[in-house]
Structure formats: C-alpha cells, structure tokens
Design a protein around this motif. Structure first.
Motif, PDB file in Angstrom:
ATOM      1  N   PHE A  79     -16.194   8.515  49.689  1.00 56.70           N
ATOM      2  CA  PHE A  79     -16.283   9.971  49.632  1.00 56.70           C
ATOM      3  C   PHE A  79     -15.833  10.426  48.265  1.00 56.70           C
ATOM      4  O   PHE A  79     -14.794   9.994  47.759  1.00 56.70           O
ATOM      5  CB  PHE A  79     -15.401  10.620  50.698  1.00 56.70           C
ATOM      6  CG  PHE A  79     -15.376  12.119  50.613  1.00 56.70           C
ATOM      7  CD1 PHE A  79     -16.464  12.867  51.020  1.00 56.70           C
ATOM      8  CD2 PHE A  79     -14.271  12.781  50.106  1.00 56.70           C
ATOM      9  CE1 PHE A  79     -16.448  14.251  50.929  1.00 56.70           C
ATOM     10  CE2 PHE A  79     -14.241  14.164  50.008  1.00 56.70           C
ATOM     11  CZ  PHE A  79     -15.335  14.902  50.429  1.00 56.70           C
ATOM     12  N   LYS A  80     -16.626  11.308  47.647  1.00 52.51           N
ATOM     13  CA  LYS A  80     -16.257  11.880  46.355  1.00 52.51           C
ATOM     14  C   LYS A  80     -16.203  13.395  46.526  1.00 52.51           C
ATOM     15  O   LYS A  80     -17.233  14.034  46.780  1.00 52.51           O
ATOM     16  CB  LYS A  80     -17.271  11.513  45.278  1.00 52.51           C
ATOM     17  CG  LYS A  80     -16.900  12.066  43.919  1.00 52.51           C
ATOM     18  CD  LYS A  80     -17.866  11.636  42.855  1.00 52.51           C
ATOM     19  CE  LYS A  80     -17.439  12.241  41.528  1.00 52.51           C
ATOM     20  NZ  LYS A  80     -18.377  11.970  40.475  1.00 52.51           N
ATOM     21  N   PRO A  81     -15.007  14.002  46.420  1.00 48.01           N
ATOM     22  CA  PRO A  81     -14.911  15.453  46.589  1.00 48.01           C
ATOM     23  C   PRO A  81     -15.561  16.204  45.439  1.00 48.01           C
ATOM     24  O   PRO A  81     -15.643  15.703  44.317  1.00 48.01           O
ATOM     25  CB  PRO A  81     -13.412  15.722  46.643  1.00 48.01           C
ATOM     26  CG  PRO A  81     -12.779  14.551  45.992  1.00 48.01           C
ATOM     27  CD  PRO A  81     -13.718  13.381  46.172  1.00 48.01           C
ATOM     28  N   THR A  82     -16.017  17.412  45.725  1.00 47.64           N
ATOM     29  CA  THR A  82     -16.598  18.275  44.715  1.00 47.64           C
ATOM     30  C   THR A  82     -15.515  18.655  43.704  1.00 47.64           C
ATOM     31  O   THR A  82     -14.351  18.852  44.075  1.00 47.64           O
ATOM     32  CB  THR A  82     -17.143  19.555  45.375  1.00 47.64           C
ATOM     33  OG1 THR A  82     -18.084  19.169  46.369  1.00 47.64           O
ATOM     34  CG2 THR A  82     -17.817  20.475  44.381  1.00 47.64           C
ATOM     35  N   THR A  83     -15.901  18.797  42.450  1.00 50.22           N
ATOM     36  CA  THR A  83     -14.962  19.208  41.419  1.00 50.22           C
ATOM     37  C   THR A  83     -14.366  20.566  41.810  1.00 50.22           C
ATOM     38  O   THR A  83     -15.075  21.485  42.183  1.00 50.22           O
ATOM     39  CB  THR A  83     -15.665  19.348  40.058  1.00 50.22           C
ATOM     40  OG1 THR A  83     -16.269  18.088  39.749  1.00 50.22           O
ATOM     41  CG2 THR A  83     -14.700  19.716  38.962  1.00 50.22           C
ATOM     42  N   GLY A  84     -13.063  20.682  41.739  1.00 49.67           N
ATOM     43  CA  GLY A  84     -12.397  21.922  42.085  1.00 49.67           C
ATOM     44  C   GLY A  84     -12.175  22.111  43.568  1.00 49.67           C
ATOM     45  O   GLY A  84     -11.749  23.176  44.007  1.00 49.67           O
ATOM     46  N   PHE A  85     -12.473  21.092  44.388  1.00 47.45           N
ATOM     47  CA  PHE A  85     -12.303  21.208  45.841  1.00 47.45           C
ATOM     48  C   PHE A  85     -10.837  21.436  46.204  1.00 47.45           C
ATOM     49  O   PHE A  85     -10.519  22.277  47.026  1.00 47.45           O
ATOM     50  CB  PHE A  85     -12.844  19.963  46.542  1.00 47.45           C
ATOM     51  CG  PHE A  85     -12.676  19.982  48.033  1.00 47.45           C
ATOM     52  CD1 PHE A  85     -13.359  20.899  48.814  1.00 47.45           C
ATOM     53  CD2 PHE A  85     -11.817  19.101  48.656  1.00 47.45           C
ATOM     54  CE1 PHE A  85     -13.193  20.928  50.187  1.00 47.45           C
ATOM     55  CE2 PHE A  85     -11.647  19.115  50.032  1.00 47.45           C
ATOM     56  CZ  PHE A  85     -12.346  20.046  50.783  1.00 47.45           C
ATOM     57  N   ILE A  86      -9.941  20.692  45.568  1.00 47.55           N
ATOM     58  CA  ILE A  86      -8.516  20.857  45.829  1.00 47.55           C
ATOM     59  C   ILE A  86      -7.929  21.663  44.687  1.00 47.55           C
ATOM     60  O   ILE A  86      -8.104  21.338  43.513  1.00 47.55           O
ATOM     61  CB  ILE A  86      -7.809  19.490  45.930  1.00 47.55           C
ATOM     62  CG1 ILE A  86      -8.382  18.706  47.096  1.00 47.55           C
ATOM     63  CG2 ILE A  86      -6.311  19.665  46.068  1.00 47.55           C
ATOM     64  CD1 ILE A  86      -7.844  17.311  47.229  1.00 47.55           C
ATOM     65  N   LYS A  87      -7.244  22.736  45.031  1.00 48.82           N
ATOM     66  CA  LYS A  87      -6.631  23.583  44.007  1.00 48.82           C
ATOM     67  C   LYS A  87      -5.479  22.832  43.371  1.00 48.82           C
ATOM     68  O   LYS A  87      -4.647  22.252  44.064  1.00 48.82           O
ATOM     69  CB  LYS A  87      -6.142  24.895  44.616  1.00 48.82           C
ATOM     70  CG  LYS A  87      -7.275  25.758  45.128  1.00 48.82           C
ATOM     71  CD  LYS A  87      -6.751  27.030  45.730  1.00 48.82           C
ATOM     72  CE  LYS A  87      -7.914  27.840  46.258  1.00 48.82           C
ATOM     73  NZ  LYS A  87      -7.485  29.038  46.959  1.00 48.82           N
ATOM     74  N   GLN A  88      -5.450  22.841  42.046  1.00 47.36           N
ATOM     75  CA  GLN A  88      -4.394  22.153  41.307  1.00 47.36           C
ATOM     76  C   GLN A  88      -3.124  22.985  41.291  1.00 47.36           C
ATOM     77  O   GLN A  88      -3.175  24.209  41.203  1.00 47.36           O
ATOM     78  CB  GLN A  88      -4.863  21.875  39.864  1.00 47.36           C
ATOM     79  CG  GLN A  88      -6.090  21.009  39.775  1.00 47.36           C
ATOM     80  CD  GLN A  88      -5.891  19.625  40.373  1.00 47.36           C
ATOM     81  OE1 GLN A  88      -4.845  19.014  40.191  1.00 47.36           O
ATOM     82  NE2 GLN A  88      -6.878  19.146  41.093  1.00 47.36           N
ATOM     83  N   LYS A  89      -1.990  22.305  41.367  1.00 46.98           N
ATOM     84  CA  LYS A  89      -0.706  22.991  41.295  1.00 46.98           C
ATOM     85  C   LYS A  89      -0.455  23.418  39.859  1.00 46.98           C
ATOM     86  O   LYS A  89      -0.840  22.733  38.925  1.00 46.98           O
ATOM     87  CB  LYS A  89       0.406  22.078  41.774  1.00 46.98           C
ATOM     88  CG  LYS A  89       0.293  21.721  43.236  1.00 46.98           C
ATOM     89  CD  LYS A  89       1.414  20.806  43.653  1.00 46.98           C
ATOM     90  CE  LYS A  89       1.247  20.426  45.104  1.00 46.98           C
ATOM     91  NZ  LYS A  89       2.300  19.522  45.544  1.00 46.98           N
ATOM     92  N   LYS A  90       0.201  24.552  39.693  1.00 43.51           N
ATOM     93  CA  LYS A  90       0.489  25.051  38.342  1.00 43.51           C
ATOM     94  C   LYS A  90       1.801  24.547  37.845  1.00 43.51           C
ATOM     95  O   LYS A  90       2.688  24.189  38.500  1.00 43.51           O
ATOM     96  CB  LYS A  90       0.480  26.575  38.334  1.00 43.51           C
ATOM     97  CG  LYS A  90      -0.891  27.136  38.592  1.00 43.51           C
ATOM     98  CD  LYS A  90      -0.859  28.626  38.534  1.00 43.51           C
ATOM     99  CE  LYS A  90      -2.259  29.181  38.809  1.00 43.51           C
ATOM    100  NZ  LYS A  90      -2.294  30.604  38.763  1.00 43.51           N
TER     101      LYS A  90
END
Length: 90
Positions: A79-90
């Motif tokens: 499985f390859k998630p879509t770019t930006g699927f998981i929000k990055q922590k700041k």
C-alpha cells in the motif's frame, strides 16, 4: 484502531447500522482482494494505492552457518498512501 472500532466509528458518523457498515466493509475488502489477485492495482483518490509486488527466487547466506539457502519467489500486497494523506506535525 481495529476493525470493530472502525465499523463503530463509521456507523456513528453516517447513522447507518453497524451490520450494514460491516457488510459494506467486507464487500470493499473482498473487491480489493479480487483485484490484487488478478494483478490489478486499486487506486482510491485522496487515500492511496494497493498493488502487488513480486519478489523473485533468490539465494542468501545464513549468517551463523555461512550456508547458502534458497528463498522461494513470492508476491506481497503493498500500500502506498497518497501524498499529503497524513498531516505532518509542526
């Protein structure tokens, strides 16, 4: 999150009974499995892509015994998630 919690969460958000949500989830997973077994990719926009990766037969050396061993060819679901699927922590 496991399967039971996912079904309960979707049921609460959609106001659809858990039995119907479970039936839909089972149908989705079965359809993805059938497609992968045929060698197709399954792409869900804004989610990701399921695909099969084939690994050829190969020889490896066992570290302790220094003996060559044959590893059989295999196919693995990926499985390859879509770019930006998981929000990055700041």
């Amino acid at each position: 999150m496991n399967r039971v919690i996912l079904i309960k969460s979707v049921s609460e958000k959609t106001q659809i009974p858990q039995a119907k949500v479970e039936a839909c989830l089972n149908a989705i997973l079965e359809s993805v499995n059938e497609a992968l077994n045929k060698g197709d990719k399954v792409t869900l926009n804004r989610f990701g892509t399921f695909y099969v990766k084939d690994y050829p037969e190969r020889k490896v050396m066992m570290p302790k015994t220094k003996e060559l061993t044959l590893i059989k060819a295999k196919s693995v679901a990926k499985f390859k998630p879509t770019t930006g699927f998981i929000k990055q922590k700041k």
